[in-house]
Design an enzyme around this catalytic site. Structure first.
Site, PDB file in Angstrom:
ATOM      1  N   LYS A  23       0.801  -1.227   0.000  1.00 32.00           N
ATOM      2  CA  LYS A  23       0.000   0.000   0.000  1.00 32.00           C
ATOM      3  C   LYS A  23       0.835   1.279   0.000  1.00 32.00           C
ATOM      4  O   LYS A  23       0.390   2.308  -0.492  1.00 32.00           O
ATOM      5  CB  LYS A  23      -0.932   0.027   1.220  1.00 32.00           C
ATOM      6  CG  LYS A  23      -2.122  -0.895   1.107  1.00 32.00           C
ATOM      7  CD  LYS A  23      -3.042  -0.699   2.297  1.00 32.00           C
ATOM      8  CE  LYS A  23      -4.262  -1.582   2.175  1.00 32.00           C
ATOM      9  NZ  LYS A  23      -5.262  -1.314   3.207  1.00 32.00           N
TER      10      LYS A  23
ATOM     11  N   ASP B 156     -10.221   3.059   1.826  1.00 32.03           N
ATOM     12  CA  ASP B 156     -10.383   2.541   3.198  1.00 32.03           C
ATOM     13  C   ASP B 156     -10.992   3.620   4.083  1.00 32.03           C
ATOM     14  O   ASP B 156     -11.861   3.379   4.921  1.00 32.03           O
ATOM     15  CB  ASP B 156      -9.025   2.166   3.802  1.00 32.03           C
ATOM     16  CG  ASP B 156      -8.470   0.893   3.197  1.00 32.03           C
ATOM     17  OD1 ASP B 156      -9.265   0.038   2.772  1.00 32.03           O
ATOM     18  OD2 ASP B 156      -7.224   0.760   3.152  1.00 32.03           O
TER      19      ASP B 156
END
Ligand code: ATR
Length: 272
Positions: free
Chosen positions: A70, A106
């Site tokens: 990420k 997210d």
């Protein structure tokens, strides 16, 4: 998924490990439901620079990014949204005519899951943990106007993140509750440590909304205790489905079938 042919769009998740990812089941259920000509696969990726070259070479339409890529994927993309840059992590790649943009869903996924249960603006929110998830969720909640306190077991780590985010900090051992919303971003309570609780149940007061990002088990001990005390609870699947739904909408331009996606994820969890 309809019949696979020469115009099928290919999507996937890059991560390591990815064997237990629920993203393929979730996204493929949405493609099938809408009759969208797309397929979503799990790619176990160790070499992220080569994998990003592959997105371009094979013209993959969209990619989810998970642990451990990420952060390291950021410099490999053509563009990163201001939100993802601020969080310092990308969980979504969008390929528009060969231009790769990194985004982070997210954060918005967590906020949408919470907003289904409670307004967030001006609420006092305790975010437990100081890892990547705390960072994304903390920023998301602050953008919605919440007053965020990070609560962490290891003091220097918590202080560092809180300082960077301009949030308050409280050591876990001194945490005494008194917040409107509590969000657990730690792995305490996750299988196989299902007896663990990140905070003692005495700190859960009935007016609190309690959210856990752990979804394995679906009802963690924290959520079970909170429910028993009369709190409104938000499970980890809610955030997982919303972060996926936002990806799906950016990739396809179509409204994500939330109920279909949630049902597919719950069914897959039951079979695990
Ligand atoms: P992620 O990036 O997925 O959010 P991470 O970087 O591993 O995960 O961060 C995990 C967080 O959960 C950390 O803040 C960790 O606390 P420490 O900084 O003290 O290690 C916290 N954590 C994990 N297990 C915990 C437990 N049993 N009790 C309290 N905090 C815990």
């Amino acid at each position: 998924m309809t019949g696979i042919d020469t115009s099928t769009a290919l999507y996937g998740v890059f991560g390591d490990p990815v064997a237990h990812s629920l993203s393929p089941v979730m996204h493929n259920s949405a493609f099938r439901h809408l009759g969208e000509n797309g397929v979503y696969l799990a790619f176990r990726v160790t070499d992220i620079p080569s994998a990003v070259v592959a997105i371009r070479a094979l013209n993959l339409s969209g990619i989810s990014v998970t642990i451990p890529h990420k952060v390291s994927i950021l410099p490999l993309l053509d563009d990163v949204t201001p939100l993802a840059r601020k969080i310092g992590a990308v969980n979504t790649v969008i390929n528009r005519d060969g231009k790769l943009t990194g985004d982070n869903t997210d954060c918005r996924g967590a906020v949408r899951a919470l907003l289904d249960a409670t307004p967030v603006s001006r609420k006092r929110v305790a975010v437990l943990g100081a890892g990547g998830a705390a960072r994304a969720i903390g920023y998301g909640l602050m953008e919605e106007g919440a007053a965020v306190t990070l609560v962490n077991r290891t003091i220097p780590r918590g202080e560092e993140l809180a300082g960077e985010m301009r949030a308050d900090f409280c050591p876990l051992e001194d945490f005494s509750g008194g917040h409107d919303i509590l969000v657990n971003t730690t792995s305490a309570g996750m299988t196989p440590y299902t007896d663990a609780m990140p905070v003692s149940s005495g700190l859960l007061d009935p007016d609190m909304v309690v959210m856990d990002i752990v979804y394995n088990p679906l009802e963690t001990r924290l959520l079970a205790e909170a429910r028993r005390r009369g709190c409104i609870t938000v499970d980890g699947v809610a955030m997982f489905v919303y972060q996926g739904a936002i990806q799906f909408e950016m990739w396809t331009g179509r409204q994500a079938p939330l109920d279909v996606m949630r049902t597919a994820v719950l069914k897959a969890l039951e079979q695990k």
